[in-house]
Design an enzyme around this catalytic site. Structure first.
Site, short mmCIF file in Angstrom:
data_model
loop_
_atom_site.label_atom_id
_atom_site.label_comp_id
_atom_site.label_asym_id
_atom_site.label_seq_id
_atom_site.Cartn_x
_atom_site.Cartn_y
_atom_site.Cartn_z
N GLU A 75 -17.94 35.18 -48.04
CA GLU A 75 -17.76 33.98 -48.62
C GLU A 75 -17.41 32.95 -50.03
O GLU A 75 -18.61 33.72 -50.99
CB GLU A 75 -18.73 32.67 -48.10
CG GLU A 75 -18.68 32.32 -46.50
CD GLU A 75 -17.69 31.54 -45.98
OE1 GLU A 75 -16.68 31.02 -46.86
OE2 GLU A 75 -17.40 31.81 -44.62
N HIS A 115 -9.74 35.29 -43.19
CA HIS A 115 -10.26 34.79 -41.85
C HIS A 115 -8.77 34.51 -41.81
O HIS A 115 -9.23 34.29 -40.29
CB HIS A 115 -10.75 33.34 -42.25
CG HIS A 115 -11.43 32.67 -41.40
ND1 HIS A 115 -12.25 31.52 -41.99
CD2 HIS A 115 -11.16 32.59 -40.00
CE1 HIS A 115 -13.39 31.63 -40.46
NE2 HIS A 115 -12.24 31.98 -39.55
N ASP A 162 -7.97 29.49 -44.64
CA ASP A 162 -8.84 30.81 -46.17
C ASP A 162 -8.21 32.04 -46.06
O ASP A 162 -8.15 33.02 -44.56
CB ASP A 162 -9.76 29.88 -46.12
CG ASP A 162 -11.22 30.42 -44.98
OD1 ASP A 162 -10.57 29.95 -43.63
OD2 ASP A 162 -11.91 31.45 -45.17
#
Length: 480
Positions: free
Chosen positions: A149, A191, A201
């Protein structure tokens, strides 16, 4: 690249198909693997405070050697021991902040997690889930995917900083090496690119060409990648436009004095080695006095390939017949392009000996970091009679220069042969700004690249990406 077809539903992208390589597990035994949770980035407002304090570390060592800490997600937010296989590294954008995501993953009500989180301004990495545990970040692909992330928001490119790309590329390459994941776009994905996702994303502003180029260029842990060049065969590259030599491949307008050097059209450079293409650029390793620039740019620098005429064919400048010997170990011959790879190299200082009947022997001191590995370009001098004992009678001073000469060549640890940038000066530009766009897909399908560093001198050679990266600790987006 096999990017999925997509359908917009109220601003949310639904992936409807993917390349075969990315959907191999989509229909496998749903009952076993489960439709695990997805990180939808829906957090209570208090977790979206940019000034939130970072949670304390657990004290346990992270798996990744460059992670600053292991801050475990709450046990209710992942499946312990749930990884079936490591097939993908998944790039996420948090739609939020570094500290907030860490805190949210520690909340038992979150039901989401990722293996790693990364800060935008400096690329700091924190691990939150172990590699053998199934983090909950990409639904029914969780059993096969490691998630990273990245701090920021998909519609604001300023969050995708130079430090983010460099740090994330190093992390991803380390994961690929450690977990035997292929280094390609079928296995390093966003993703949005996995099946049955409802996310966009990392979004269209994420520079995949840059990212993949950086990943391919990283030298794996405990390795030295190098090339040995006959200095008498050093090539000449001539600028065909007013252009820059740059410390990195960022836009020249984002670099400070000492980090860029403008050279006029017609300038000739004496080059020991030119790297394989890196998103429209090459990295030059200059022979002594081969660059008109000062400081580190006198040794190596990046430039737009199309701004130079000439060729630096590695097979034509290689020191044929040379072997390298690390710390008195077994000699390793270079290939027809002068390249060599050394493995199982411990972190710390080392001495690299170059030996060949037609060349003066030399010793090159270099440093190898814990991670990444080191790159080196070594210039060697041929003996006057074209052969002999291989002893230069003057001691092994630097592996580059004859007796009485200063060290030649350079020692480059930058691990950035594929570092792309969106900038460089256009021919005839008075302002020095570069508005040229990168060719679509350029660098995406590059091979390993030379990635070599500058030739060994008398000072220690740095390792991995350190030399260039130390200069980029301030936050700044890539030039566009």
């Amino acid at each position: 690249m096999g990017i999925p077809s997509r359908m917009m539903l109220g601003g949310v992208v639904v992936a409807t198909a993917v390349a075969a390589g990315r959907s191999a597990h989509a229909t496998e035994t749903p009952g076993l693997h489960g439709a695990d949770r997805v990180d939808h980035h829906h957090r209570p407002p208090q977790y979206d405070d940019p000034n939130l304090a970072v949670p304390p570390a657990s004290g346990a060592d992270p798996d990744y050697p460059l992670a600053v800490a292991f801050v475990p997600a709450h046990s209710s937010n992942y499946t312990a021991g749930g990884i079936v296989s490591h097939d993908f590294v998944v790039v996420h954008t948090m739609q939020g902040y570094y500290a907030g995501s860490q805190s949210w993953f520690q909340n038992p009500d979150a039901n989401v997690s990722a293996h790693y989180v990364m800060r935008s301004e400096d690329g700091e990495v924190t691990q939150m889930v172990r590699h053998g545990d199934r983090a909950w970040h990409v639904g029914n692909s969780n059993a096969y995917a490691i998630g990273i992330e990245h701090e920021g928001f998909i519609d604001d490119v300023s969050w995708y900083t130079w430090d983010t790309y460099l740090s994330s590329a190093r992390l991803t390459r380390w994961l690929c090496e450690d977990l035997s994941i292929p280094v390609d776009r079928d296995h390093i994905v966003g993703h949005v690119e996995l099946p049955n996702q409802t996310h966009t994303d990392p979004g269209p502003l994420w520079d995949w060409d840059l990212y993949m180029a950086l990943i391919r260029d990283v030298v794996p842990q405990q390795q030295i990648h190098g090339v040995v060049v006959d200095r008498s065969l050093a090539c000449t590259m001539t600028a065909n436009a007013d252009t820059w030599i740059k410390a990195t491949l960022e836009d020249a307008t984002d670099l400070g004095d000492g980090e860029r050097c403008m050279i006029p059209s017609g300038t000739a450079l004496t080059v020991l080695h030119a790297s394989d293409p890196m998103v429209g650029h090459t990295r030059f390793h200059f022979d002594q006095d081969g660059s008109p620039c000062q400081g580190m740019l006198a040794e190596q620098g990046f430039a737009w390939i199309d701004d130079f005429d000439g060729s630096c064919d590695p097979s034509l400048v290689a020191a044929v017949g040379i072997s390298v010997q690390l710390d008195g170990g077994a000699p390793v011959p270079v290939d027809e392009e002068g390249r060599f790879v050394l493995t199982d190299v411990a972190a710390g200082g080392h001495m690299l000996d170059t030996m060949g009947d037609a060349y003066a022997d030399g010793l090159v001191p270099l440093d190898v970091d814990v991670y990444p590995g080191a790159r080196v370009v070594i210039g060697v001098d041929p003996l006057p009679d074209g052969g002999g004992s291989g002893d230069d009678d003057g001691g092994a001073d630097d592996g580059n220069a004859t007796d009485g000469e200063p060290p030649g060549g350079t020692a480059d640890d930058a691990g950035g042969d594929d570092l792309p940038s969106d900038g460089g000066p256009p021919p005839g530009s008075e302002s020095g700004q570069d508005t040229r766009a990168l060719p679509p897909g350029f660098g995406e399908d590059d091979g390993n690249g030379c990635g070599c560093t500058h030739a060994g001198g008398s000072a220690p050679v740095g390792s991995g990406l350190a030399l260039l990266l130390l200069m980029w600790r301030r936050r700044r987006p890539l030039g566009r």
